[in-house]
Motif scaffolding. Structure first.
Motif, mmCIF file in Angstrom:
data_model
loop_
_atom_site.group_PDB
_atom_site.id
_atom_site.type_symbol
_atom_site.label_atom_id
_atom_site.label_comp_id
_atom_site.label_asym_id
_atom_site.label_seq_id
_atom_site.Cartn_x
_atom_site.Cartn_y
_atom_site.Cartn_z
ATOM 1 N N VAL B 32 0.785 -1.227 0.000
ATOM 2 C CA VAL B 32 0.000 0.000 0.000
ATOM 3 C C VAL B 32 0.823 1.287 0.000
ATOM 4 C CG1 VAL B 32 -2.077 -0.951 1.033
ATOM 5 C CG2 VAL B 32 -0.199 -0.171 2.493
ATOM 6 N N ALA B 33 2.126 1.185 0.195
ATOM 7 C CA ALA B 33 2.879 2.434 0.331
ATOM 8 C C ALA B 33 4.253 2.360 -0.328
ATOM 9 C CB ALA B 33 3.041 2.797 1.800
ATOM 10 N N VAL B 34 4.822 3.540 -0.524
ATOM 11 C CA VAL B 34 6.181 3.651 -1.041
ATOM 12 C C VAL B 34 7.013 4.328 0.039
ATOM 13 C CG1 VAL B 34 7.629 4.667 -2.815
ATOM 14 C CG2 VAL B 34 5.354 3.897 -3.391
ATOM 15 N N ARG B 35 8.194 3.771 0.296
ATOM 16 C CA ARG B 35 9.023 4.360 1.352
ATOM 17 C C ARG B 35 10.447 4.514 0.876
ATOM 18 N NH1 ARG B 35 6.413 0.585 5.626
ATOM 19 N NH2 ARG B 35 4.568 1.824 6.030
ATOM 20 N N PHE B 36 11.118 5.471 1.468
ATOM 21 C CA PHE B 36 12.540 5.613 1.176
ATOM 22 C C PHE B 36 13.293 5.804 2.473
ATOM 23 C CE2 PHE B 36 16.328 8.090 0.382
ATOM 24 C CZ PHE B 36 16.908 7.371 -0.651
ATOM 25 N N PHE B 48 4.630 7.452 1.608
ATOM 26 C CA PHE B 48 3.270 7.871 1.274
ATOM 27 C C PHE B 48 2.462 6.703 0.739
ATOM 28 C CE2 PHE B 48 6.172 9.252 -2.086
ATOM 29 C CZ PHE B 48 5.663 8.572 -3.185
ATOM 30 N N HIS B 49 1.192 6.874 0.836
ATOM 31 C CA HIS B 49 0.280 5.840 0.398
ATOM 32 C C HIS B 49 0.266 5.782 -1.120
ATOM 33 C CE1 HIS B 49 -3.479 3.496 0.365
ATOM 34 N NE2 HIS B 49 -3.013 3.077 1.523
ATOM 35 N N LEU B 50 0.145 4.573 -1.629
ATOM 36 C CA LEU B 50 0.160 4.423 -3.086
ATOM 37 C C LEU B 50 -0.969 5.196 -3.751
ATOM 38 C CD1 LEU B 50 0.986 0.735 -4.006
ATOM 39 C CD2 LEU B 50 2.097 2.787 -4.824
ATOM 40 N N SER B 51 -2.110 5.252 -3.072
ATOM 41 C CA SER B 51 -3.260 5.870 -3.737
ATOM 42 C C SER B 51 -3.143 7.390 -3.807
ATOM 43 C CB SER B 51 -4.549 5.501 -3.019
ATOM 44 O OG SER B 51 -4.474 5.939 -1.691
ATOM 45 N N SER B 52 -2.170 7.945 -3.085
ATOM 46 C CA SER B 52 -2.043 9.405 -3.197
ATOM 47 C C SER B 52 -1.122 9.806 -4.349
ATOM 48 C CB SER B 52 -1.542 10.004 -1.888
ATOM 49 O OG SER B 52 -0.291 9.473 -1.574
ATOM 50 N N ILE B 53 -0.604 8.824 -5.040
ATOM 51 C CA ILE B 53 0.238 9.142 -6.201
ATOM 52 C C ILE B 53 -0.633 9.686 -7.318
ATOM 53 C CG2 ILE B 53 1.613 8.105 -8.044
ATOM 54 C CD1 ILE B 53 2.610 6.085 -6.067
ATOM 55 N N GLU B 94 4.286 1.143 -11.155
ATOM 56 C CA GLU B 94 3.049 1.462 -11.846
ATOM 57 C C GLU B 94 2.045 0.333 -11.691
ATOM 58 O OE1 GLU B 94 2.828 1.634 -16.042
ATOM 59 O OE2 GLU B 94 1.630 3.470 -16.033
ATOM 60 N N HIS B 95 2.568 -0.894 -11.752
ATOM 61 C CA HIS B 95 1.680 -2.044 -11.623
ATOM 62 C C HIS B 95 0.961 -2.025 -10.277
ATOM 63 C CE1 HIS B 95 0.236 -6.141 -11.917
ATOM 64 N NE2 HIS B 95 0.693 -6.333 -10.695
ATOM 65 N N PHE B 96 1.701 -1.803 -9.224
ATOM 66 C CA PHE B 96 1.077 -1.834 -7.895
ATOM 67 C C PHE B 96 0.154 -0.643 -7.682
ATOM 68 C CE2 PHE B 96 4.076 -5.137 -7.033
ATOM 69 C CZ PHE B 96 3.363 -5.959 -6.188
ATOM 70 N N TRP B 97 0.520 0.452 -8.303
ATOM 71 C CA TRP B 97 -0.331 1.636 -8.188
ATOM 72 C C TRP B 97 -1.683 1.378 -8.840
ATOM 73 C CZ3 TRP B 97 -0.427 5.992 -12.124
ATOM 74 C CH2 TRP B 97 -1.222 7.031 -11.684
ATOM 75 N N LEU B 102 -7.648 -1.354 -9.289
ATOM 76 C CA LEU B 102 -8.327 -2.455 -9.959
ATOM 77 C C LEU B 102 -8.646 -3.637 -9.062
ATOM 78 C CD1 LEU B 102 -6.398 -2.399 -13.330
ATOM 79 C CD2 LEU B 102 -8.558 -1.334 -12.753
ATOM 80 N N SER B 103 -8.009 -3.729 -7.911
ATOM 81 C CA SER B 103 -8.266 -4.918 -7.104
ATOM 82 C C SER B 103 -9.216 -4.596 -5.965
ATOM 83 C CB SER B 103 -6.956 -5.454 -6.537
ATOM 84 O OG SER B 103 -6.495 -4.578 -5.548
ATOM 85 N N CYS B 104 -10.029 -5.579 -5.623
ATOM 86 C CA CYS B 104 -10.947 -5.410 -4.505
ATOM 87 C C CYS B 104 -10.277 -5.903 -3.241
ATOM 88 C CB CYS B 104 -12.198 -6.252 -4.721
ATOM 89 S SG CYS B 104 -13.185 -5.632 -6.025
ATOM 90 N N PRO B 105 -10.482 -5.201 -2.168
ATOM 91 C CA PRO B 105 -9.891 -5.669 -0.925
ATOM 92 C C PRO B 105 -10.560 -6.957 -0.429
ATOM 93 C CG PRO B 105 -11.211 -3.691 -0.554
ATOM 94 C CD PRO B 105 -11.188 -3.927 -2.015
ATOM 95 N N GLY B 106 -11.881 -7.037 -0.601
ATOM 96 C CA GLY B 106 -12.604 -8.189 -0.063
ATOM 97 C C GLY B 106 -12.414 -9.442 -0.901
ATOM 98 N N ALA B 107 -12.666 -9.307 -2.171
ATOM 99 C CA ALA B 107 -12.623 -10.476 -3.046
ATOM 100 C C ALA B 107 -11.197 -10.955 -3.245
ATOM 101 C CB ALA B 107 -13.232 -10.124 -4.392
ATOM 102 N N GLY B 108 -11.079 -12.237 -3.374
ATOM 103 C CA GLY B 108 -9.757 -12.805 -3.615
ATOM 104 C C GLY B 108 -9.387 -12.655 -5.080
ATOM 105 N N ALA B 109 -8.443 -13.414 -5.487
ATOM 106 C CA ALA B 109 -8.010 -13.344 -6.872
ATOM 107 C C ALA B 109 -9.116 -13.884 -7.771
ATOM 108 C CB ALA B 109 -6.738 -14.137 -7.059
#
Lengths: 296, 459
Positions: B32-36, B48-53, B94-97, B102-109
């Motif tokens: 969920v996040a990127v860190r340095f 920061f959180h990935l979704s704030s990118i 970019e993929h994880f962002w 695109l992915s649901c937290p509840g549903a699995g793969a």
């Protein structure tokens, strides 16, 4: 090395040119043909600048061009001065963005003075691009894009103006100034939908405007969507419109899964670009936050 | 799924904006996040959180180092000297962002939903090609506009060449020659427009429009009232006692600047003496400007204020063209009609032919045709008895106009203008028309009119 030789030559030329300029200041010279001295100095500066360019000493090249431009100003040849400033700007761009912008601003001043707004607008765009990439100051980049758009509009270059405005809108949305973005997208959308050539892209602008509405308030988005459909009937059939409708529905039901599913389906057909990803993520985040709030 | 688990880490360096230097360390990515974290101090510099990118970009700093930039809201983070490779890091980030979206937290793969059906693939292809088409049209339109600008530039160069040409001929003729470039010019000029002979034009009064103005001469700050007369052969400025102060022949005018819709300045350049220039201010100038624009299309220049005004009043450019052309056609037609009829009596027809500067009957016809074509009339246009007042109250048209072609043309143009602005007697039409979409005139076909009106069609 070859390039170091060139550089030395250039430095010599610079010194020579400086001497010419100084000698032109003396009283007698000033009376007889002082101007021709200045002209010679101008030419030498330009040559030196080109040599610096070959040696890839961008700072020095920029400086030389700048000097030449200033002398041109002295000689009242404004066009040449402006061209000199632009050259200087291009050279500085590779080494000292701040200085590049100063030069380009000088060139813009001259061009607006001469009433050549299209060229001035073009350089405003260059400055905006420097702000965008080198010195990250999106606010200033937006300001310059807006200025460029204004100039282009004044010259009836609507296509170029729209290009700038779209950039402004994209950045404004990123900076969460949604109202501004919406206004621009709606305006561009209405302008383009009547054009036989551009009507195909109108749906994209309406889609983006609708998304911006959505982030602010979903009820507004619904009303806006209806308005767009009335204004531009072809929008109803577009995939973009259907997506927004689905998203609105999902949002109403607080159904995060349905939301994701809809986005995924859209993405599987045409890949979402970064701007859309950002906006859709923002909506999703608010959706998730709302959902959590309900659960607690 | 543990949010703290580190998916990947890359050694890289980060640009500290406050200290203007690069720090080396590790860039790590969690679901969920990127860190340095800096190598030396072990402190967490960025998180920061990935979704704030809002944007991930491959860029180069100072055009030399390839680096990766992440735009988070308004701050831009620069990462450079990425190992093993910038592209690898970019793709993974970019993929994880995107997965955030695109992915649901509840549903699995959900592997099955990713399966592409044939239909979907086809839609994808179609969508992609449509996108390309959109991009192409945009570029095409842009290029078209560039061509227009080139044409405008050429036109301007042309007009300036005209001025240079006149000045040169003036210089060429010896100073004792009394006609100063006037007689030399006649045989040399190829363009009929320029083939002006001065003699006799004085008594040829083809007044297009006469308006009261306030005159300022040159740089002189004195203002005086007077009259400004637009003739077919030139411009005349006279004082309040109708004494002619100055007369510009058509070809003498070097440039006309429109400062505001109410103020213009007219200038003739000379070599070796000051320019003759007049600045005219009048409340009725807006009536004269369309005519000036038509007569001096190349030489007229709208300054910023005026442009803004015109732009605000008529936003689609076509409209600006329409109304100006239309106003100008009406004027010229009205001038030539009386001129030619009076000319028949005094053998003026021949004189008119000789004076090619004056707009002849055939030229008027041609001009009208051009104007008409430029107003984009749809084919099969028909007219119907209309009785309305234009929104601005300027144009009043009624059915009396039928039969007079030019008036009808004007009426049609006004109608299309007015239609957009106000609702009209659409009861005259069989189908009520919506005028909200499109700035082009809506075609009225014979068959769309009430049957009793169909005999009044134009063509």
């Amino acid at each position: 090395m070859d390039s170091s030789g060139k550089e030395r030559e250039a430095v010599q030329l610079m010194a020579e040119a400086e001497k010419r300029v100084k000698s032109s200041h003396s009283f007698l010279r000033g009376l007889f043909g002082g101007n021709s001295k200045v002209e010679e100095a101008c030419e030498m500066y330009t040559r030196a600048a080109n040599l610096f360019k070959i040696a890839k000493n961008w700072n020095a090249a920029g400086n030389a061009f700048c000097q030449a431009a200033k002398l041109h100003m002295q000689l009242q040849s404004k066009h040449d001065a402006a061209i000199g400033f632009v050259d200087a700007g291009n050279a500085y761009k590779k080494a000292d963005p701040q200085e590049a912008m100063n030069c380009l601003n000088a060139a813009i001043d001259i061009y607006t003075d001469l009433g050549r707004f299209t060229i001035a607008a073009k350089h405003h765009i260059t400055i905006a691009e420097i702000y965008e990439t080198e010195l990250v100051d999106i606010e200033k980049a937006i300001a310059h894009y807006e200025q460029a758009a204004d100039y282009y509009k004044g010259e009836e270059s609507n296509s170029s103006a729209n290009r700038c405005l779209l950039k402004v809108a994209a950045y404004a949305a990123q900076l969460e100034q949604y109202q501004k973005a919406i206004e621009i997208y709606e305006q561009v959308g209405t302008n383009t939908m009547d054009n036989p050539l551009l009507k195909y892209s109108a749906k994209e602008y309406f889609f983006k405007a609708a998304l911006c509405h959505f982030i602010v308030d979903e009820l507004n988005a619904k009303l806006a969507l209806e308005k767009y459909e009335e204004m531009f009937p072809a929008f109803t059939d577009s995939r973009e419109c259907k997506l927004v409708k689905k998203l609105l529905e999902a949002h109403e039901d607080q159904n995060c899964e349905a939301y994701t599913e809809a986005v995924k389906e859209f993405d599987s057909i045409s890949r979402l670009d970064q701007w859309l990803t950002t906006m859709l993520l923002r909506i999703k985040k608010s959706l998730q936050a709302d959902g959590d709030g309900d659960l607690k | 799924m543990n949010a703290d688990i580190c998916i990947h880490a890359w050694p890289c360096s980060y640009y500290l904006d406050t200290e203007k230097r690069w720090v080396s360390g590790r860039l790590s990515l969690t679901p969920v996040a990127v860190r340095f974290t800096a190598d030396k101090t072990r402190e967490l510099l960025v998180s920061f959180h990935l979704s704030s990118i809002s944007e991930i970009k491959k860029e180069s700093s100072s055009l030399i180092f390839s680096s990766l930039t992440i735009l988070e809201k308004t701050t831009k983070h620069w990462f450079s000297s990425l190992q093993p490779n910038r592209n690898v890091v970019f793709n993974i980030l970019e993929h994880f962002w995107r997965e955030q979206l695109l992915s649901c937290p509840g549903a699995g793969a959900q592997a099955d939903s990713l399966q592409m059906t044939k239909g979907k693939e086809l839609t994808g292809l179609l969508a992609a090609s449509q996108k390309r088409m959109e991009d192409t049209t945009k570029v095409l339109h842009y290029q078209g506009e560039q061509f227009d600008n080139i044409m405008k530039g050429l036109n301007k160069i042309d007009s300036e060449m005209d001025v240079a040409d006149r000045l040169l001929t003036e210089l060429e003729s010896p100073s004792w020659w009394p006609f100063r470039g006037k007689l030399w010019k006649g045989p040399l000029e190829a363009k009929p427009k320029e083939e002006a002979t001065i003699s006799g034009s004085k008594n040829q009064e083809g007044v297009i429009i006469k308006i009261p103005v306030i005159i300022t001469h040159g740089t002189n700050s004195n203002v005086m009232p007077g009259k400004f007369t637009l003739l077919v052969s030139g411009l005349e400025i006279s004082d309040s006692n109708s004494q002619v102060i100055h007369r510009f022949e058509l070809k003498d005018v070097d440039d006309i600047k429109v400062h505001t819709p109410y103020e213009v300045s007219i200038r003739q350049r000379f070599i070796g003496k000051p320019d003759t220039s007049y600045r005219l201010l009048s409340a009725r100038m807006p009536e004269a400007i369309p005519v000036l624009e038509m007569q001096f299309s190349k030489k007229i220049q709208f300054l910023e204020d005026a442009l803004g005004f015109f732009g605000a009043r008529k936003s689609p450019q076509a409209d600006l063209g329409n109304s100006i052309w239309q106003a100008a056609t009406g004027r010229i037609a009205s001038v030539v009609q009386p001129g030619s009829s009076s000319g028949e009596g005094g053998g003026g027809q021949a004189q008119l032919q000789k004076q090619k500067q004056i707009v002849s009957e055939s030229e008027t016809q041609e001009l009208k045709q051009v104007c008409w074509a430029s107003s984009q009339r749809p084919p099969g246009l028909s007219l119907f008895p209309l009785d309305w007042t234009g929104v601005d109250g300027k144009y009043k048209h009624s059915a009396e106009f039928r039969g007079k072609e030019e008036a009808v043309e004007g009426a049609y143009l006004d109608f299309t203008n007015a239609l957009r602005l106000c609702s009209l007697h659409t009861s005259d039409l069989i189908e009520p028309l919506s005028c909200s979409c499109g700035r082009f005139p809506i075609p009225f076909h014979r068959d769309r009119l009430r049957p009793d009106l169909q005999d009044q069609t134009l063509h």
